[in-house]
Design a protein around this motif. Sequence first.
Motif, PDB file in Angstrom:
ATOM      1  N   PRO A  12      44.111  26.726  37.696  1.00 19.99           N
ATOM      2  CA  PRO A  12      45.104  25.781  38.208  1.00 19.99           C
ATOM      3  C   PRO A  12      46.505  26.192  37.756  1.00 19.99           C
ATOM      4  O   PRO A  12      46.707  26.647  36.642  1.00 19.99           O
ATOM      5  N   ARG A  13      47.449  26.012  38.675  1.00 21.80           N
ATOM      6  CA  ARG A  13      48.828  26.339  38.359  1.00 21.80           C
ATOM      7  C   ARG A  13      49.609  25.040  38.207  1.00 21.80           C
ATOM      8  O   ARG A  13      49.259  24.025  38.799  1.00 21.80           O
ATOM      9  N   VAL A  14      50.584  25.157  37.559  1.00 20.48           N
ATOM     10  CA  VAL A  14      51.419  23.981  37.358  1.00 20.48           C
ATOM     11  C   VAL A  14      52.361  23.892  38.532  1.00 20.48           C
ATOM     12  O   VAL A  14      53.063  24.848  38.844  1.00 20.48           O
ATOM     13  N   ALA A  15      52.303  22.798  39.238  1.00 19.52           N
ATOM     14  CA  ALA A  15      53.107  22.624  40.429  1.00 19.52           C
ATOM     15  C   ALA A  15      54.372  21.835  40.094  1.00 19.52           C
ATOM     16  O   ALA A  15      54.368  20.971  39.254  1.00 19.52           O
ATOM     17  N   SER A  16      55.379  22.159  40.854  1.00 17.05           N
ATOM     18  CA  SER A  16      56.616  21.416  40.639  1.00 17.05           C
ATOM     19  C   SER A  16      57.240  21.096  41.975  1.00 17.05           C
ATOM     20  O   SER A  16      57.036  21.798  42.945  1.00 17.05           O
ATOM     21  N   GLY A  17      57.906  20.087  42.075  1.00 19.59           N
ATOM     22  CA  GLY A  17      58.658  19.710  43.255  1.00 19.59           C
ATOM     23  C   GLY A  17      57.836  18.917  44.242  1.00 19.59           C
ATOM     24  O   GLY A  17      56.843  18.287  43.928  1.00 19.59           O
ATOM     25  N   LYS A  18      58.327  18.956  45.462  1.00 17.66           N
ATOM     26  CA  LYS A  18      57.714  18.139  46.490  1.00 17.66           C
ATOM     27  C   LYS A  18      56.416  18.716  47.033  1.00 17.66           C
ATOM     28  O   LYS A  18      55.706  18.066  47.781  1.00 17.66           O
ATOM     29  N   TRP A  19      56.039  19.930  46.678  1.00 16.59           N
ATOM     30  CA  TRP A  19      54.821  20.578  47.196  1.00 16.59           C
ATOM     31  C   TRP A  19      53.591  20.295  46.352  1.00 16.59           C
ATOM     32  O   TRP A  19      52.514  20.784  46.644  1.00 16.59           O
ATOM     33  N   VAL A  20      53.706  19.495  45.365  1.00 18.22           N
ATOM     34  CA  VAL A  20      52.607  19.265  44.441  1.00 18.22           C
ATOM     35  C   VAL A  20      51.394  18.683  45.165  1.00 18.22           C
ATOM     36  O   VAL A  20      50.276  19.150  45.002  1.00 18.22           O
ATOM     37  N   GLY A  21      51.490  17.708  46.006  1.00 15.78           N
ATOM     38  CA  GLY A  21      50.364  17.091  46.690  1.00 15.78           C
ATOM     39  C   GLY A  21      49.839  17.941  47.824  1.00 15.78           C
ATOM     40  O   GLY A  21      48.654  17.943  48.139  1.00 15.78           O
ATOM     41  N   LYS A  22      50.696  18.705  48.404  1.00 14.21           N
ATOM     42  CA  LYS A  22      50.295  19.513  49.562  1.00 14.21           C
ATOM     43  C   LYS A  22      49.596  20.793  49.134  1.00 14.21           C
ATOM     44  O   LYS A  22      48.832  21.356  49.906  1.00 14.21           O
ATOM     45  N   GLU A  23      49.813  21.243  47.947  1.00 14.94           N
ATOM     46  CA  GLU A  23      49.214  22.487  47.491  1.00 14.94           C
ATOM     47  C   GLU A  23      47.684  22.361  47.406  1.00 14.94           C
ATOM     48  O   GLU A  23      46.952  23.272  47.764  1.00 14.94           O
ATOM     49  N   GLY A  24      47.194  21.238  46.968  1.00 15.57           N
ATOM     50  CA  GLY A  24      45.751  21.004  46.897  1.00 15.57           C
ATOM     51  C   GLY A  24      45.129  20.983  48.287  1.00 15.57           C
ATOM     52  O   GLY A  24      44.055  21.528  48.527  1.00 15.57           O
ATOM     53  N   PHE A  25      45.853  20.356  49.208  1.00 12.91           N
ATOM     54  CA  PHE A  25      45.364  20.302  50.593  1.00 12.91           C
ATOM     55  C   PHE A  25      45.315  21.695  51.212  1.00 12.91           C
ATOM     56  O   PHE A  25      44.366  22.073  51.880  1.00 12.91           O
ATOM     57  N   VAL A  26      46.352  22.467  50.971  1.00 12.11           N
ATOM     58  CA  VAL A  26      46.413  23.838  51.496  1.00 12.11           C
ATOM     59  C   VAL A  26      45.307  24.672  50.881  1.00 12.11           C
ATOM     60  O   VAL A  26      44.650  25.475  51.569  1.00 12.11           O
ATOM     61  N   ALA A  27      45.032  24.488  49.608  1.00 15.96           N
ATOM     62  CA  ALA A  27      43.965  25.246  48.951  1.00 15.96           C
ATOM     63  C   ALA A  27      42.610  24.877  49.533  1.00 15.96           C
ATOM     64  O   ALA A  27      41.771  25.740  49.794  1.00 15.96           O
ATOM     65  N   GLU A  28      42.382  23.579  49.744  1.00 15.39           N
ATOM     66  CA  GLU A  28      41.108  23.151  50.351  1.00 15.39           C
ATOM     67  C   GLU A  28      40.964  23.679  51.771  1.00 15.39           C
ATOM     68  O   GLU A  28      39.891  24.142  52.169  1.00 15.39           O
ATOM     69  N   ALA A  29      42.059  23.624  52.530  1.00 16.72           N
ATOM     70  CA  ALA A  29      42.024  24.150  53.902  1.00 16.72           C
ATOM     71  C   ALA A  29      41.751  25.641  53.898  1.00 16.72           C
ATOM     72  O   ALA A  29      40.994  26.159  54.732  1.00 16.72           O
ATOM     73  N   ALA A  30      42.360  26.355  52.964  1.00 17.47           N
ATOM     74  CA  ALA A  30      42.137  27.800  52.864  1.00 17.47           C
ATOM     75  C   ALA A  30      40.679  28.091  52.543  1.00 17.47           C
ATOM     76  O   ALA A  30      40.061  29.010  53.096  1.00 17.47           O
ATOM     77  N   VAL A  31      40.100  27.293  51.641  1.00 16.54           N
ATOM     78  CA  VAL A  31      38.686  27.480  51.291  1.00 16.54           C
ATOM     79  C   VAL A  31      37.813  27.200  52.496  1.00 16.54           C
ATOM     80  O   VAL A  31      36.877  27.947  52.796  1.00 16.54           O
ATOM     81  N   GLN A  32      38.095  26.134  53.232  1.00 11.14           N
ATOM     82  CA  GLN A  32      37.304  25.807  54.411  1.00 11.14           C
ATOM     83  C   GLN A  32      37.451  26.890  55.488  1.00 11.14           C
ATOM     84  O   GLN A  32      36.472  27.268  56.126  1.00 11.14           O
ATOM     85  N   PHE A  33      38.677  27.380  55.677  1.00  6.55           N
ATOM     86  CA  PHE A  33      38.878  28.467  56.658  1.00  6.55           C
ATOM     87  C   PHE A  33      38.114  29.724  56.250  1.00  6.55           C
ATOM     88  O   PHE A  33      37.556  30.414  57.099  1.00  6.55           O
ATOM     89  N   GLU A  34      38.102  29.991  54.953  1.00  6.31           N
ATOM     90  CA  GLU A  34      37.365  31.160  54.467  1.00  6.31           C
ATOM     91  C   GLU A  34      35.869  30.986  54.727  1.00  6.31           C
ATOM     92  O   GLU A  34      35.183  31.916  55.136  1.00  6.31           O
ATOM     93  N   ARG A  35      35.355  29.785  54.470  1.00 10.15           N
ATOM     94  CA  ARG A  35      33.941  29.504  54.729  1.00 10.15           C
ATOM     95  C   ARG A  35      33.640  29.633  56.219  1.00 10.15           C
ATOM     96  O   ARG A  35      32.633  30.198  56.614  1.00 10.15           O
ATOM     97  N   ILE A  36      34.510  29.083  57.060  1.00 12.96           N
ATOM     98  CA  ILE A  36      34.317  29.178  58.517  1.00 12.96           C
ATOM     99  C   ILE A  36      34.355  30.639  58.960  1.00 12.96           C
ATOM    100  O   ILE A  36      33.544  31.075  59.772  1.00 12.96           O
ATOM    101  N   GLY A  37      35.288  31.417  58.381  1.00  7.93           N
ATOM    102  CA  GLY A  37      35.359  32.859  58.692  1.00  7.93           C
ATOM    103  C   GLY A  37      34.081  33.577  58.304  1.00  7.93           C
ATOM    104  O   GLY A  37      33.568  34.428  59.034  1.00  7.93           O
ATOM    105  N   GLY A  38      33.539  33.255  57.126  1.00  2.00           N
ATOM    106  CA  GLY A  38      32.271  33.865  56.695  1.00  2.00           C
ATOM    107  C   GLY A  38      31.130  33.471  57.615  1.00  2.00           C
ATOM    108  O   GLY A  38      30.264  34.290  57.963  1.00  2.00           O
TER     109      GLY A  38
END
Length: 162
Positions: A12-38
Amino acid sequence: MLQSERVVAVAPRVASGKWVGKEGFVAEAAVQFERIGGTIARLERELEKSRETIAEMAEEASRNKRFQAFEMSLENSRDYKLTDLQRTCKDLKSRLDAIEGDRSKFAGLTYKSFEPVDRKLAELSGLGAHIDRIEFAARRNEVLFFGALALAAFSLASRFFF
């Protein structure tokens, strides 16, 4: 980091600013896209294997169809040959029956096959040749007799008239 369908733990990285809540969503989406790609890659491999299997099955079906057509042509050829042989045998039998004639009419014949008939014909032809020689000798003797008779008549006639 992702490998196929498994997720490797990301620090986990330390998030700062307004992207703190969106970073988790982007990470989950990236994981799901990776799973879908596989999953898509796995399905594509399975699809390719299925296509190969279908192509092999189509080739086998084609081979079976050609073999079945070959067997059918062999069977038709054999049937035609048998039919032709039967037709030939019937024709030969009818010809032989025509040569032999009515069997009930000649039931008491001495000659039951062609071999004794052939021997008898050879014997009769030898006898015919002998008869021809005798006839020739009889004509020759007849000519000589009439010649001698004519000579005797001529000598008798010459004695009276000359």
